[in-house]
Scaffold this active site. Sequence first.
Site, PDB file in Angstrom:
ATOM      1  N   ASP A  66     -16.272  11.342  14.147  1.00 37.33           N
ATOM      2  CA  ASP A  66     -15.878  12.015  12.804  1.00 37.33           C
ATOM      3  C   ASP A  66     -17.190  12.432  11.842  1.00 37.33           C
ATOM      4  O   ASP A  66     -16.847  12.871  10.806  1.00 37.33           O
ATOM      5  CB  ASP A  66     -14.875  11.153  12.045  1.00 37.33           C
ATOM      6  CG  ASP A  66     -13.879  11.959  11.087  1.00 37.33           C
ATOM      7  OD1 ASP A  66     -13.664  13.265  11.418  1.00 37.33           O
ATOM      8  OD2 ASP A  66     -13.250  11.503  10.087  1.00 37.33           O
ATOM      9  N   LYS A  78      -4.579   4.635  10.774  1.00 43.19           N
ATOM     10  CA  LYS A  78      -4.295   5.427  11.950  1.00 43.19           C
ATOM     11  C   LYS A  78      -3.807   4.488  12.786  1.00 43.19           C
ATOM     12  O   LYS A  78      -4.089   3.204  12.995  1.00 43.19           O
ATOM     13  CB  LYS A  78      -5.755   6.157  12.504  1.00 43.19           C
ATOM     14  CG  LYS A  78      -6.301   7.308  11.763  1.00 43.19           C
ATOM     15  CD  LYS A  78      -7.524   7.910  12.458  1.00 43.19           C
ATOM     16  CE  LYS A  78      -7.971   9.001  11.627  1.00 43.19           C
ATOM     17  NZ  LYS A  78      -7.110  10.215  11.750  1.00 43.19           N
ATOM     18  N   GLU A 109      -9.590  11.683   4.105  1.00 38.36           N
ATOM     19  CA  GLU A 109     -10.888  11.316   3.441  1.00 38.36           C
ATOM     20  C   GLU A 109     -12.073  12.435   3.469  1.00 38.36           C
ATOM     21  O   GLU A 109     -12.802  12.398   2.758  1.00 38.36           O
ATOM     22  CB  GLU A 109     -11.464  10.029   4.053  1.00 38.36           C
ATOM     23  CG  GLU A 109     -12.256  10.100   5.068  1.00 38.36           C
ATOM     24  CD  GLU A 109     -11.644  10.714   6.473  1.00 38.36           C
ATOM     25  OE1 GLU A 109     -10.088  10.677   6.461  1.00 38.36           O
ATOM     26  OE2 GLU A 109     -12.321  11.289   7.414  1.00 38.36           O
ATOM     27  N   ARG A 126     -11.853  15.414   3.083  1.00 38.44           N
ATOM     28  CA  ARG A 126     -11.920  16.444   2.030  1.00 38.44           C
ATOM     29  C   ARG A 126     -12.556  15.871   0.849  1.00 38.44           C
ATOM     30  O   ARG A 126     -13.020  16.750   0.047  1.00 38.44           O
ATOM     31  CB  ARG A 126     -10.506  17.013   1.967  1.00 38.44           C
ATOM     32  CG  ARG A 126      -9.408  16.163   1.518  1.00 38.44           C
ATOM     33  CD  ARG A 126      -7.918  16.756   1.736  1.00 38.44           C
ATOM     34  NE  ARG A 126      -7.640  16.673   3.313  1.00 38.44           N
ATOM     35  CZ  ARG A 126      -6.646  17.193   3.672  1.00 38.44           C
ATOM     36  NH1 ARG A 126      -5.772  17.867   2.946  1.00 38.44           N
ATOM     37  NH2 ARG A 126      -6.249  16.939   4.919  1.00 38.44           N
TER      38      ARG A 126
HETATM   39  N1  BES Z   1     -10.809  12.993  10.998  1.00 39.97           N
HETATM   40  C1  BES Z   1      -9.617  13.065  10.873  1.00 39.97           C
HETATM   41  C2  BES Z   1      -9.131  14.293  11.638  1.00 39.97           C
HETATM   42  C3  BES Z   1      -9.244  14.544  13.124  1.00 39.97           C
HETATM   43  C4  BES Z   1      -7.931  14.175  13.636  1.00 39.97           C
HETATM   44  C5  BES Z   1     -10.170  15.067  13.575  1.00 39.97           C
HETATM   45  C6  BES Z   1      -8.150  14.362  15.074  1.00 39.97           C
HETATM   46  C7  BES Z   1     -10.554  14.898  15.156  1.00 39.97           C
HETATM   47  C8  BES Z   1      -9.315  14.568  15.999  1.00 39.97           C
HETATM   48  C9  BES Z   1      -9.134  13.616   9.388  1.00 39.97           C
HETATM   49  O1  BES Z   1      -9.896  12.799   8.435  1.00 39.97           O
HETATM   50  C10 BES Z   1      -7.820  13.180   9.049  1.00 39.97           C
HETATM   51  O2  BES Z   1      -7.414  11.996   9.332  1.00 39.97           O
HETATM   52  N2  BES Z   1      -7.051  14.111   8.917  1.00 39.97           N
HETATM   53  C11 BES Z   1      -5.612  13.647   8.534  1.00 39.97           C
HETATM   54  C12 BES Z   1      -5.065  14.513   7.174  1.00 39.97           C
HETATM   55  C13 BES Z   1      -3.676  14.154   6.935  1.00 39.97           C
HETATM   56  C14 BES Z   1      -3.526  12.637   6.526  1.00 39.97           C
HETATM   57  C15 BES Z   1      -3.430  15.149   5.661  1.00 39.97           C
HETATM   58  C16 BES Z   1      -4.661  14.285   9.820  1.00 39.97           C
HETATM   59  O3  BES Z   1      -5.251  15.384  10.270  1.00 39.97           O
HETATM   60  O4  BES Z   1      -3.887  13.711  10.407  1.00 39.97           O
HETATM   61 ZN    ZN Z   2     -11.721  11.962   9.033  1.00 45.52          ZN
HETATM   62 MN    MN Z   3      -8.945  10.633   8.457  1.00 50.86          MN
END
Ligand code: BES
Ligand code: ZN
Ligand code: MN
Length: 499
Positions: free
Chosen positions: A289, A278, A350, A352
């Site tokens: 998370d 990220k 991750e 899912r």
């Molecule tokens: N934990 C994140 C989702 C999230 C984002 C929670 C912002 C709270 C605030 C999750 O694991 C994630 O990174 N999801 C990605 C999925 C994508 C790579 C398909 C996302 O939402 O960008």
């Molecule tokens: Zn996450």
């Molecule tokens: Mn993630």
Amino acid sequence: MNVFVKKGMLAETKSQAVILTLFEDGKKLSGIALEIDKKSGGLISKLMADGDFEGKASQVAVAYSCGNLPSKRIALVGLGKQKEFNLEKLRAAFAKVMRHLRGMNVKEASTSVNLNLIPGKKDQIVQAAVEGALLGLYQYTPYKTVGREEFKEMDEFNIIADAKEYAVIEPSVKKAKIIADAVCFVRDMISAPSNEMTPSIMAQKAQEVAKRKNVTCTVLDRKKMQELGMNALLAVASGSQEEPKFIILEYSGGRKKDAPVVLVGKGLTFDSGGISLKPSDKMEEMKTDMSGGAAVVAALRAAADLKLPLNIVGLVPATENLPDGRAYKPGDILRSYSGKTIEVLNTDAEGRLVLADTLAYSARFRPAAVVDVATLTGACVIALGEEVIGMLGTDEELKREIRNAGEKTGERVWELPLWENYHEQIKSDIADYKNTGGRPAGTITAAAFLSKFVGDFPWVHLDIAGPAWTTKDKAYIPKGASGIPVRLLVEFLRGRAKQ
Ligand code: BES
Ligand code: ZN
Ligand code: MN
């Protein structure tokens, strides 16, 4: 803060502040307000006549009773217009007035609750008032060492009830305290930084809950997960030096043969994205998370304290997601616990993966219903913002129960579709599924992915990525960890217990 229910009359109560709730359009004072107004030489009517107080929703005015009442102060708080009134307004009003009094360094306050504010909802009215007070006063201070003496705290909140009301109010206050305690417990867990809220520490928190009657906790370690073939979960954990933990909390308040409700919560104690790293801006927020997993632990805690006549299982896959020489990589193919194969396109998807193994594992319990809770997608924050939980699922009746629990508690959900067409997006060329379906409809394709691992049981998925953490103060949710959806889950379970 301690909350007590005492028999007596508010007008005769000696307190640092008596709190009175008033509607905006209540032209004439009545009941306790009228009594206190008379005793205090028309103090309330004067405040209203001079425009210091109109009764607008959450408006607060405080006046000194100057010896005309046993109590030192009268605190008025507005409930807004009567026809717009609901439980959310009441929670907000009590949160606001208590915070106002705390700011004045008041340590103790008393109130009585008008059980007829909404016909037929006596129990919920008491609960909302107490929850509003306790949740609104929450502050997270364990890491503040400088100037601690500046923190103000309220010590005591008294609900004054006459002999008739006492029988309704006392048990409702008890329930409200249990539920608010569970919410504060979860807020503490989420607010803790990832170096002090590791998977092992989460497991310890669950073990603490298991000290209660009828609750047991089993924690599976990496070796046990390997034996079971939880390879999707283990792949996520592979980049971390922290041991992953698979937490199983079981509460048996029902009959032996009753099928349990299984609650599943995402427990990523830190999500860096892994190899698909990220951006560093706001990455610190990813200590939250594990909000879904913490909510599941807290919901079981409350269910056990409320002694609900139900069987409930809480499953929390707890791990970190970090980049490392051993970390899993884009392109890897994982053989999940269910036997289905997953092509990893993005190691940041991750949640899912850990949920896939956990949802498949939940079939062991032959559940009556499965509800999973996860900060799953940034797409949900974009679609629905901080205000509402995204809901997707396969069972209309279960969705209805969850939706109702959301309305009652103010932890509202909004449904997104899980139609067949979306499932195309997660088909992989060389494995069964891929772990992302691209940017369009990110919340829906994530849920479509999860659905492949749920057995033939009623299932609902709650995406709490938006409301789990609030960036601005709300009435009874100080900014930070909201504790959503603990109250929703508890209300849902209470509803099931009544069936
Ligand atoms: N934990 C994140 C989702 C999230 C984002 C929670 C912002 C709270 C605030 C999750 O694991 C994630 O990174 N999801 C990605 C999925 C994508 C790579 C398909 C996302 O939402 O960008
Ligand atoms: Zn996450
Ligand atoms: Mn993630």
